[in-house]
Design a protein around this motif. Structure first.
Motif, PDB file in Angstrom:
ATOM      1  N   ASN A   1     -56.001   3.601   4.033  1.00  0.00           N
ATOM      2  CA  ASN A   1     -55.199   4.266   3.001  1.00  0.00           C
ATOM      3  C   ASN A   1     -56.007   5.319   2.265  1.00  0.00           C
ATOM      4  OD1 ASN A   1     -52.965   2.720   3.609  1.00  0.00           O
ATOM      5  ND2 ASN A   1     -53.291   1.243   1.961  1.00  0.00           N
ATOM      6  N   CYS A   2     -57.262   5.010   1.963  1.00  0.00           N
ATOM      7  CA  CYS A   2     -58.126   5.947   1.242  1.00  0.00           C
ATOM      8  C   CYS A   2     -58.365   7.207   2.062  1.00  0.00           C
ATOM      9  CB  CYS A   2     -59.452   5.276   0.903  1.00  0.00           C
ATOM     10  SG  CYS A   2     -60.660   6.362   0.119  1.00  0.00           S
TER      11      CYS A   2
ATOM     12  N   THR B   1     -56.634   8.345   4.631  1.00  0.00           N
ATOM     13  CA  THR B   1     -55.362   9.048   4.826  1.00  0.00           C
ATOM     14  C   THR B   1     -54.976   9.845   3.584  1.00  0.00           C
ATOM     15  OG1 THR B   1     -54.547   7.384   6.385  1.00  0.00           O
ATOM     16  CG2 THR B   1     -52.898   8.757   5.303  1.00  0.00           C
ATOM     17  N   GLN B   2     -55.170   9.244   2.411  1.00  0.00           N
ATOM     18  CA  GLN B   2     -54.854   9.927   1.157  1.00  0.00           C
ATOM     19  C   GLN B   2     -55.686  11.192   0.989  1.00  0.00           C
ATOM     20  OE1 GLN B   2     -55.322   7.467  -2.349  1.00  0.00           O
ATOM     21  NE2 GLN B   2     -54.665   9.088  -3.752  1.00  0.00           N
TER      22      GLN B   2
ATOM     23  N   GLU C   1     -57.118  -2.221   5.488  1.00  0.00           N
ATOM     24  CA  GLU C   1     -55.944  -1.478   5.033  1.00  0.00           C
ATOM     25  C   GLU C   1     -56.314  -0.493   3.935  1.00  0.00           C
ATOM     26  OE1 GLU C   1     -51.429  -2.283   3.223  1.00  0.00           O
ATOM     27  OE2 GLU C   1     -52.853  -3.940   3.449  1.00  0.00           O
ATOM     28  N   SER C   2     -57.133  -0.939   2.990  1.00  0.00           N
ATOM     29  CA  SER C   2     -57.553  -0.071   1.893  1.00  0.00           C
ATOM     30  C   SER C   2     -58.367   1.104   2.415  1.00  0.00           C
ATOM     31  CB  SER C   2     -58.378  -0.880   0.882  1.00  0.00           C
ATOM     32  OG  SER C   2     -58.819  -0.067  -0.179  1.00  0.00           O
TER      33      SER C   2
END
Length: 266
Positions: free
Chosen positions: A58-59, A61-62, A54-55
């Protein structure tokens, strides 16, 4: 237009040195850390735990939300681990593989759709000279880095059709804080490995303390990024460390084993 570089584990040590150097050469650098607020950096740090799917998503995508592209991924985040394999907890062995192998694989897979879409990209995996040989009391670490080396060989051939490059960079000992963050299997008073393991630990820490400036790694990575046709792998470190790989290829295996044991005073 500045190329966008994402460096895992960019808050200290080799990762930080690479980021600072590339920044001076016109790249726009983003590093990562589990806790970015705990570090001061000349480039942006994004939150990332490479052991968390998940992290990782998220990274990436950010960063894509901010920059729309990722030109270079440098899989630098890693964890050190020492100890007799017999006495190293399986949970710590799994964590080492999760950080040093599965993390880079997941990071690579997370950026590949964007690199394929833009028609280019370069992924650099920071492995280790330790990955070329089974070192006493560093067997698990050697295994994780060896696995990443071999995985990269396969990835390269699979990714050529998409114009995505992949390269291994294997450092030797550099003067960083890796020894402080390394997991050490406890030296039990009644352990049959107590004396040999203790002596080897002292040797390993001395090698790191006397290691080269991590800026050397940054310089090599910059040259690799400038090369339109980079090699499969590069070794960076003291001559004797790089030469040890050559010796392994040419010496009888028992002779090489004896040489390593003498080096580690076993």
């Amino acid at each position: 237009m500045a190329k966008i570089v994402l460096i895992t584990g960019g808050s200290s040590g080799i990762g930080k040195a690479i980021g600072e150097y590339l920044q001076t050469r016109g790249y726009k650098v983003y590093g990562t850390s589990r806790n970015p607020k705990n570090y001061k950096s000349s480039f942006a740090l994004l939150p990332l735990d490479v052991t968390s799917s998940e992290s990782i998503q998220n990274c990436v995508t950010q960063l894509l939300d901010i920059e729309k592209t990722i030109d270079v991924l440098i899989n630098n985040a890693g964890v050190g681990i020492t100890g007799p394999i017999e006495e190293t907890p399986i949970s710590e062995i799994k964590n080492a593989f999760s950080t040093n192998l599965y993390g880079p694989i997941e990071m690579t897979n997370a950026v590949l759709p964007a690199m394929r879409k833009q028609g280019y990209g370069h992924i650099i995996n920071v492995t280790s000279i330790a990955g070329y040989m089974g070192l006493p009391y560093r067997g698990v670490y050697s295994a994780t880095k060896a696995a990443l080396e071999i995985t990269t060989e396969a990835y390269r051939m699979e990714l050529k059709q998409f114009n995505v490059k992949m390269t291994n960079v294997a450092p030797g000992d550099f003067a960083t804080n890796i020894a402080a963050g390394r997991y050490h299997a406890p030296i039990a008073q009644d352990s049959p490995y107590k004396e040999a393991y203790g002596n080897t630990l002292k040797t390993m820490d001395a090698h790191v303390d006397a290691g080269k400036d991590p800026t050397k790694m940054a310089e090599v990575i910059f040259k690799i990024l400038q090369n339109p046709n980079p090699k499969v792998r590069y070794k960076v470190g003291a001559f004797i460390q790089k030469f040890s790989i050559v010796l392994k290829a040419i010496l009888p295996s028992k002779m090489y084993e004896a040489m390593l044991m003498k080096h580690y005073e076993l």
